[in-house]
Write a protein that holds these residues in place. Structure first.
Motif, PDB file in Angstrom:
ATOM      1  N   ALA A   7       0.881  -1.191   0.086  1.00  0.00           N
ATOM      2  CA  ALA A   7       0.116  -0.085   0.123  1.00  0.00           C
ATOM      3  C   ALA A   7       0.866   1.324   0.070  1.00  0.00           C
ATOM      4  O   ALA A   7       1.846   1.093   0.837  1.00  0.00           O
ATOM      5  N   PHE A   8       0.374   2.275  -0.839  1.00  0.00           N
ATOM      6  CA  PHE A   8       1.436   3.390  -0.930  1.00  0.00           C
ATOM      7  C   PHE A   8       0.690   4.546   0.055  1.00  0.00           C
ATOM      8  O   PHE A   8      -0.555   4.823  -0.006  1.00  0.00           O
ATOM      9  N   ALA A   9       1.382   4.970   0.944  1.00  0.00           N
ATOM     10  CA  ALA A   9       0.811   5.920   1.655  1.00  0.00           C
ATOM     11  C   ALA A   9       0.599   7.308   0.995  1.00  0.00           C
ATOM     12  O   ALA A   9       1.234   7.583  -0.146  1.00  0.00           O
ATOM     13  N   PRO A  10      -0.224   8.146   1.547  1.00  0.00           N
ATOM     14  CA  PRO A  10      -0.571   9.633   0.545  1.00  0.00           C
ATOM     15  C   PRO A  10       0.718  10.287   0.718  1.00  0.00           C
ATOM     16  O   PRO A  10       1.509  10.242   1.743  1.00  0.00           O
ATOM     17  N   PRO A  11       0.826  11.299  -0.388  1.00  0.00           N
ATOM     18  CA  PRO A  11       1.784  12.102  -0.362  1.00  0.00           C
ATOM     19  C   PRO A  11       1.904  13.000   0.923  1.00  0.00           C
ATOM     20  O   PRO A  11       0.733  13.416   1.515  1.00  0.00           O
ATOM     21  N   GLY A  12       3.048  13.389   1.572  1.00  0.00           N
ATOM     22  CA  GLY A  12       3.008  14.008   2.721  1.00  0.00           C
ATOM     23  C   GLY A  12       3.327  15.569   2.236  1.00  0.00           C
ATOM     24  O   GLY A  12       3.107  16.130   1.165  1.00  0.00           O
ATOM     25  N   THR A  13       4.226  16.034   3.192  1.00  0.00           N
ATOM     26  CA  THR A  13       4.636  17.573   2.826  1.00  0.00           C
ATOM     27  C   THR A  13       5.590  17.371   1.813  1.00  0.00           C
ATOM     28  O   THR A  13       5.918  16.576   1.079  1.00  0.00           O
ATOM     29  N   ARG A  14       5.622  18.842   1.371  1.00  0.00           N
ATOM     30  CA  ARG A  14       6.606  19.001   0.098  1.00  0.00           C
ATOM     31  C   ARG A  14       7.987  18.541   0.283  1.00  0.00           C
ATOM     32  O   ARG A  14       8.667  17.840  -0.712  1.00  0.00           O
ATOM     33  N   ALA A  15       8.551  18.629   1.394  1.00  0.00           N
ATOM     34  CA  ALA A  15       9.896  18.220   2.115  1.00  0.00           C
ATOM     35  C   ALA A  15       9.810  16.807   1.896  1.00  0.00           C
ATOM     36  O   ALA A  15      10.678  16.147   1.290  1.00  0.00           O
ATOM     37  N   GLU A  16       8.612  16.193   2.420  1.00  0.00           N
ATOM     38  CA  GLU A  16       8.657  14.659   2.575  1.00  0.00           C
ATOM     39  C   GLU A  16       8.706  13.851   1.048  1.00  0.00           C
ATOM     40  O   GLU A  16       9.437  12.968   0.871  1.00  0.00           O
ATOM     41  N   ILE A  17       7.866  14.630   0.176  1.00  0.00           N
ATOM     42  CA  ILE A  17       7.782  14.212  -1.203  1.00  0.00           C
ATOM     43  C   ILE A  17       9.270  14.350  -1.837  1.00  0.00           C
ATOM     44  O   ILE A  17       9.601  13.489  -2.477  1.00  0.00           O
ATOM     45  N   GLU A  18       9.717  15.621  -1.769  1.00  0.00           N
ATOM     46  CA  GLU A  18      11.116  15.785  -2.312  1.00  0.00           C
ATOM     47  C   GLU A  18      12.273  15.205  -2.107  1.00  0.00           C
ATOM     48  O   GLU A  18      13.157  15.152  -2.464  1.00  0.00           O
ATOM     49  N   GLU A  19      12.262  15.033  -0.672  1.00  0.00           N
ATOM     50  CA  GLU A  19      13.596  14.749   0.116  1.00  0.00           C
ATOM     51  C   GLU A  19      13.423  13.467   0.883  1.00  0.00           C
ATOM     52  O   GLU A  19      14.543  12.963   1.231  1.00  0.00           O
ATOM     53  N   LEU A  23       8.384   6.242  -0.585  1.00  0.00           N
ATOM     54  CA  LEU A  23       7.670   6.233  -1.958  1.00  0.00           C
ATOM     55  C   LEU A  23       6.298   6.363  -1.708  1.00  0.00           C
ATOM     56  O   LEU A  23       5.341   5.573  -1.244  1.00  0.00           O
ATOM     57  N   THR A  24       5.646   7.720  -2.156  1.00  0.00           N
ATOM     58  CA  THR A  24       4.445   8.090  -1.957  1.00  0.00           C
ATOM     59  C   THR A  24       4.066   8.531  -3.195  1.00  0.00           C
ATOM     60  O   THR A  24       3.748   9.747  -3.400  1.00  0.00           O
ATOM     61  N   PRO A  25       3.749   7.830  -4.336  1.00  0.00           N
ATOM     62  CA  PRO A  25       3.225   8.212  -5.495  1.00  0.00           C
ATOM     63  C   PRO A  25       2.283   9.003  -5.704  1.00  0.00           C
ATOM     64  O   PRO A  25       1.161   9.042  -4.971  1.00  0.00           O
ATOM     65  N   ARG A  26       2.424  10.258  -6.443  1.00  0.00           N
ATOM     66  CA  ARG A  26       1.095  11.180  -6.518  1.00  0.00           C
ATOM     67  C   ARG A  26       0.250  11.009  -7.668  1.00  0.00           C
ATOM     68  O   ARG A  26       0.577  11.304  -9.002  1.00  0.00           O
ATOM     69  N   PHE A  27      -0.506   9.904  -7.784  1.00  0.00           N
ATOM     70  CA  PHE A  27      -1.411   9.556  -8.752  1.00  0.00           C
ATOM     71  C   PHE A  27      -2.423  10.952  -9.160  1.00  0.00           C
ATOM     72  O   PHE A  27      -2.707  11.383  -8.319  1.00  0.00           O
ATOM     73  N   ASP A  28      -2.837  10.567 -10.415  1.00  0.00           N
ATOM     74  CA  ASP A  28      -3.441  11.711 -10.856  1.00  0.00           C
ATOM     75  C   ASP A  28      -5.087  11.302 -10.394  1.00  0.00           C
ATOM     76  O   ASP A  28      -5.108  10.446  -9.973  1.00  0.00           O
ATOM     77  N   ARG A  29      -5.818  12.304 -11.294  1.00  0.00           N
ATOM     78  CA  ARG A  29      -7.453  12.027 -10.846  1.00  0.00           C
ATOM     79  C   ARG A  29      -7.760  10.769 -11.456  1.00  0.00           C
ATOM     80  O   ARG A  29      -9.017  10.382 -10.871  1.00  0.00           O
ATOM     81  N   ASP A  30      -7.271  10.117 -12.210  1.00  0.00           N
ATOM     82  CA  ASP A  30      -7.675   8.814 -12.778  1.00  0.00           C
ATOM     83  C   ASP A  30      -6.744   7.713 -12.199  1.00  0.00           C
ATOM     84  O   ASP A  30      -6.904   6.559 -12.361  1.00  0.00           O
TER      85      ASP A  30
END
Length: 140
Positions: A7-19, A23-30
């Motif tokens: 299971a992929f956790a939802p994206p966190g803060t900008r710093a968590e996503i970038e650094e 792995l918290t993929p940012r899936f698009d609306r689809d």
């Protein structure tokens, strides 16, 4: 652990996503993320496809590329019928975690495109002197 267990956790803060290390993929609306496949030997771009959470999980579990077919609306194990299995050598995620890059070794005849070509990017977009935009065979 199977694909169903990943299971992929939802994206966190900008710093968590970038650094961060998660792995918290940012899936698009689809529910999709773009994935570029390149040849692990020579770096040639082979194809662009999309993954949903299940195909990404199956790719991580099996070490072979799985995609989501937008046209067929189903999971797609690349090469299952053609023999052009893509064995993942390395997977990278971009800074926003909304695109993936996989370096692959291709089985079978080494092709990746459903047209029978090695890659899907076989035409160049060219603007002619008269202003027309046309497609021409890419020079490689």
């Amino acid at each position: 652990m199977t694909a169903r267990d990943i299971a992929f956790a939802p994206p966190g803060t900008r710093a968590e996503i970038e650094e961060g290390a998660a792995l918290t993929p940012r899936f698009d609306r689809d529910g999709l993320v773009a994935c570029i496949a390149v040849d692990a030997r020579d770096g040639q771009v082979l194809m662009l496809a999309h993954m949903n959470a299940e195909s990404l999980a199956r790719t991580l579990e099996t070490g072979e590329a799985w995609y989501w077919s937008r046209s067929r609306r189903e999971l797609w194990h690349k090469g299952a019928t053609s023999g052009q299995i893509q064995r993942v050598v390395e997977m990278r995620v971009d800074c926003d975690q909304d695109a993936l890059l996989i370096r692959v070794e291709v089985g079978g005849d080494g092709g990746c495109c459903h047209t029978g070509r090695r890659d899907c990017f076989y035409r160049s977009v060219v603007r002619e002197a008269d202003g027309r935009v046309v497609l021409k065979a890419a020079g490689r």
